[in-house]
Motif scaffolding. Structure first.
Motif, PDB file in Angstrom:
ATOM      1  N   ASN A 351      86.166  62.291  80.468  1.00 45.65           N
ATOM      2  CA  ASN A 351      85.329  62.737  81.587  1.00 45.65           C
ATOM      3  C   ASN A 351      85.971  63.929  82.305  1.00 45.65           C
ATOM      4  OD1 ASN A 351      83.374  60.874  81.180  1.00 45.65           O
ATOM      5  ND2 ASN A 351      83.975  59.486  82.817  1.00 45.65           N
ATOM      6  N   TYR A 355      83.694  67.213  82.494  1.00 44.60           N
ATOM      7  CA  TYR A 355      83.137  67.669  83.774  1.00 44.60           C
ATOM      8  C   TYR A 355      84.091  68.641  84.478  1.00 44.60           C
ATOM      9  CZ  TYR A 355      80.063  63.829  82.614  1.00 44.60           C
ATOM     10  OH  TYR A 355      79.190  63.029  81.946  1.00 44.60           O
ATOM     11  N   GLY A 383      83.765  67.773  90.377  1.00 40.66           N
ATOM     12  CA  GLY A 383      83.809  66.771  91.468  1.00 40.66           C
ATOM     13  C   GLY A 383      82.562  65.893  91.505  1.00 40.66           C
ATOM     14  N   VAL A 399      75.574  61.406  87.437  1.00 40.68           N
ATOM     15  CA  VAL A 399      75.309  62.233  88.626  1.00 40.68           C
ATOM     16  C   VAL A 399      74.340  63.347  88.228  1.00 40.68           C
ATOM     17  CG1 VAL A 399      76.338  63.696  90.403  1.00 40.68           C
ATOM     18  CG2 VAL A 399      77.583  61.687  89.569  1.00 40.68           C
ATOM     19  N   SER A 415      81.522  52.330  82.895  1.00 41.30           N
ATOM     20  CA  SER A 415      81.260  50.879  82.939  1.00 41.30           C
ATOM     21  C   SER A 415      82.288  50.166  82.066  1.00 41.30           C
ATOM     22  CB  SER A 415      79.880  50.537  82.393  1.00 41.30           C
ATOM     23  OG  SER A 415      78.920  51.314  82.990  1.00 41.30           O
TER      24      SER A 415
HETATM   25  P1  ADP Z   1      79.002  59.805  80.850  1.00 40.68           P
HETATM   26  O1  ADP Z   1      78.943  59.329  79.480  1.00 40.68           O
HETATM   27  O2  ADP Z   1      77.738  60.375  81.345  1.00 40.68           O
HETATM   28  O3  ADP Z   1      80.183  60.637  81.132  1.00 40.68           O
HETATM   29  P2  ADP Z   1      80.357  57.866  82.502  1.00 40.68           P
HETATM   30  O4  ADP Z   1      80.035  56.453  82.781  1.00 40.68           O
HETATM   31  O5  ADP Z   1      81.659  58.176  81.851  1.00 40.68           O
HETATM   32  O6  ADP Z   1      79.147  58.459  81.720  1.00 40.68           O
HETATM   33  O7  ADP Z   1      80.323  58.623  83.904  1.00 40.68           O
HETATM   34  C1  ADP Z   1      79.223  58.453  84.736  1.00 40.68           C
HETATM   35  C2  ADP Z   1      78.941  59.741  85.529  1.00 40.68           C
HETATM   36  O8  ADP Z   1      79.979  59.992  86.461  1.00 40.68           O
HETATM   37  C3  ADP Z   1      78.916  60.980  84.661  1.00 40.68           C
HETATM   38  O9  ADP Z   1      77.637  61.190  84.130  1.00 40.68           O
HETATM   39  C4  ADP Z   1      79.311  62.061  85.637  1.00 40.68           C
HETATM   40  O10 ADP Z   1      78.165  62.496  86.323  1.00 40.68           O
HETATM   41  C5  ADP Z   1      80.212  61.377  86.612  1.00 40.68           C
HETATM   42  N1  ADP Z   1      81.660  61.610  86.331  1.00 40.68           N
HETATM   43  C6  ADP Z   1      82.512  60.806  85.681  1.00 40.68           C
HETATM   44  N2  ADP Z   1      83.758  61.322  85.639  1.00 40.68           N
HETATM   45  C7  ADP Z   1      83.697  62.498  86.294  1.00 40.68           C
HETATM   46  C8  ADP Z   1      84.648  63.521  86.586  1.00 40.68           C
HETATM   47  N3  ADP Z   1      85.933  63.433  86.220  1.00 40.68           N
HETATM   48  N4  ADP Z   1      84.230  64.616  87.278  1.00 40.68           N
HETATM   49  C9  ADP Z   1      82.948  64.723  87.668  1.00 40.68           C
HETATM   50  N5  ADP Z   1      81.982  63.798  87.420  1.00 40.68           N
HETATM   51  C10 ADP Z   1      82.352  62.707  86.725  1.00 40.68           C
END
Ligand code: ADP
Length: 453
Positions: A351, A355, A383, A399, A415
């Motif tokens: 992640n 991101y 963020g 998000v 999760s």
């Molecule tokens: P995904 O497979 O979409 O990454 P996650 O469960 O890992 O799903 O994360 C859920 C959501 O949290 C992501 O879609 C992202 O919007 C947000 N997110 C997670 N980690 C970060 C990060 N390090 N920086 C920014 N947003 C993050």
């Protein structure tokens, strides 16, 4: 219960009544026996004065039925008896009361009749001439006395029986009414706690079990809803890549794609199937975690080594996005399922890379402490808005949906992380600022701490 209480009350009432009746009869009987003996003594005294003064003539004017009067001469022969023929009567010198009267001036004795039920009281007085006057009376036994009163006694018993039945029925109703009125859903509501002290613990237990049941019911309903939502989400998430794949395949099949476009189309089909594979893998991982991770192998492991492996495998994708990833820290012996610990660190770093901005960086710090090891994954990425920080751990929550899809996210990574941390009795914390970056801190208890928990 109704019948038992009713029976207990009326049986007790009848027993108490009958025993008091018997006791009172006994007391009265012994009192009247005493009175009768005293009276016999007085009568003997009076009669003996009469005989001493008038001799045999005294008996001429006498007309008594209840008493037997006997006059015994100095040699023991019976001179007069109002109930028997004197000529046929034996010598009376050996009779107990006569002997006593001759010795002491006055004598008494009691003899039972042949039936043993009634008794004969004798009272004898020595006269000045040496003869003895004896009066005797029959004293009825208590049973004979009661037999004489059988009718009123029976009447009293019947009245008391009826009264005790009526009272028992009323009392039973009064005792059981509040119990019958107990509302099983709210048992403590109408009960007087002072009056029904004994059943209050039972009722409060029912009450607390009811509350527990309601809570359990709510949890079951919530779990069912989550499952339903999850299934709907999974189908939806799978449908999108499947539609895309079948769409591309159909275009190729109908020869609607130019020769030079076939390769990029095949590339998209591969991309979509990779997304599907990732989604299915994540679902399988989550299902295993939902079962408490029971089939996972637990062993001694080093969190630093695990983090190193995760960072190594993410170096290429990071460099493709122009993100640098660094690891610092020291050996951190721990106890857990290495597969799960790896997926925690891998997903967080993944992640942090996905991101991020081009030219950004990710720092992984493994910090062993006395009681736990902290793993910090810090990025300089986009963020997370404050209001979303709680929700990012929900299944399929993203998000920015399109950004997540673009970078190949499934919405399940965090999760899985949260579940895996919980299975290790750990904690997870997110600090983030939009536009500045995100810091995720995971704490896993050390082996000893874990065992003591
Ligand atoms: P995904 O497979 O979409 O990454 P996650 O469960 O890992 O799903 O994360 C859920 C959501 O949290 C992501 O879609 C992202 O919007 C947000 N997110 C997670 N980690 C970060 C990060 N390090 N920086 C920014 N947003 C993050």
């Amino acid at each position: 219960m109704n019948r038992r209480i009713f029976n207990a009350i009326w049986i007790v009432a009848v027993i108490v009544f009958l025993s008091s009746l018997l006791f009172i009869m006994g007391v009265l009987y012994s009192y009247f026996s005493g009175v009768q003996a005293k009276q016999l003594r007085i009568e003997t005294e009076l009669a003996s004065r009469g005989v001493a003064m008038s001799g045999i003539k005294y008996f001429d004017s006498l007309d008594i039925k209840d008493y037997r009067v006997t006059w015994i001469g100095t040699d023991g022969t019976v001179l007069y008896d109002n109930a028997a023929d004197t000529s046929e009567m034996e010598n009376h010198l050996e009779r107990e009361e006569i002997k006593e009267a001759l010795d002491e001036g006055y004598g008494e004795s009691v003899r039972y009749s042949s039936t043993l039920s009634d008794k004969q009281l004798y009272s004898a007085k020595l006269l000045p001439d040496g003869s003895v006057l004896r009066l005797s009376i029959v004293q009825m036994a208590i049973w004979s006395l009661m037999l004489g009163f059988i009718q009123p006694i029976l009447l009293v018993i019947i009245i008391s029986l009826i009264l005790s039945l009526i009272l028992a029925s009323r009392l039973t109703k009064r005792i059981l009414e509040p119990i019958n009125n107990i509302d099983p859903d709210n048992p403590m509501q109408h009960i007087n706690e002072e009056e029904y002290k004994e059943i209050v613990p039972l009722l409060s237990r029912i009450q607390s079990q009811n509350e527990q049941l309601k809570r359990d019911q709510k949890e079951i309903e919530k779990a069912a809803m989550i499952r339903q939502e999850f299934t709907a989400n999974v189908s939806h998430e799978l449908k999108t890549p499947l539609h895309a794949i079948s769409g591309y395949a159909e275009l190729i099949e109908k020869e609607m794609v130019k020769e030079e476009d076939i390769k990029p189309f095949a590339g998209r089909i591969r991309e979509e199937s990779t997304r599907m594979t990732k989604l299915v893998e994540d679902i399988i991982d989550l299902t295993k975690l939902d079962n408490g991770g029971v089939e996972m192998k637990w062993e001694d492991c080093d969190l630093y080594r695990i983090a190193e492996n995760a960072v190594d495998s993410l170096e290429t994708p990071a460099s493709q996005l122009d993100v640098t990833i660094n690891i610092q820290g020291s050996d951190a012996p721990s106890w857990g399922a290495p597969q799960l610990l790896y997926s925690i660190i891998y997903n967080l770093c993944d992640n942090a890379i996905k991101y991020n901005h081009a030219g950004g960086c990710v720092d992984v710090i493994v910090q062993p402490n006395k009681y736990e090891t902290s793993i910090i994954v810090k990025d300089t990425g986009i963020g997370i808005p404050e209001e979303c920080c709680e929700r990012i751990f929900e299944r399929f929550y993203r998000v920015d949906k399109s950004r997540s899809k673009e970078v190949g996210g499934t919405g399940l990574g965090l999760s899985i992380v949260k579940h895996a941390v919980m299975i290790h009795n750990g904690k997870i914390e997110v600090k983030s600022k939009v536009g500045e970056g995100t810091e995720v801190i995971v704490s896993i208890p050390n082996k000893q701490e874990y065992i003591e928990l």
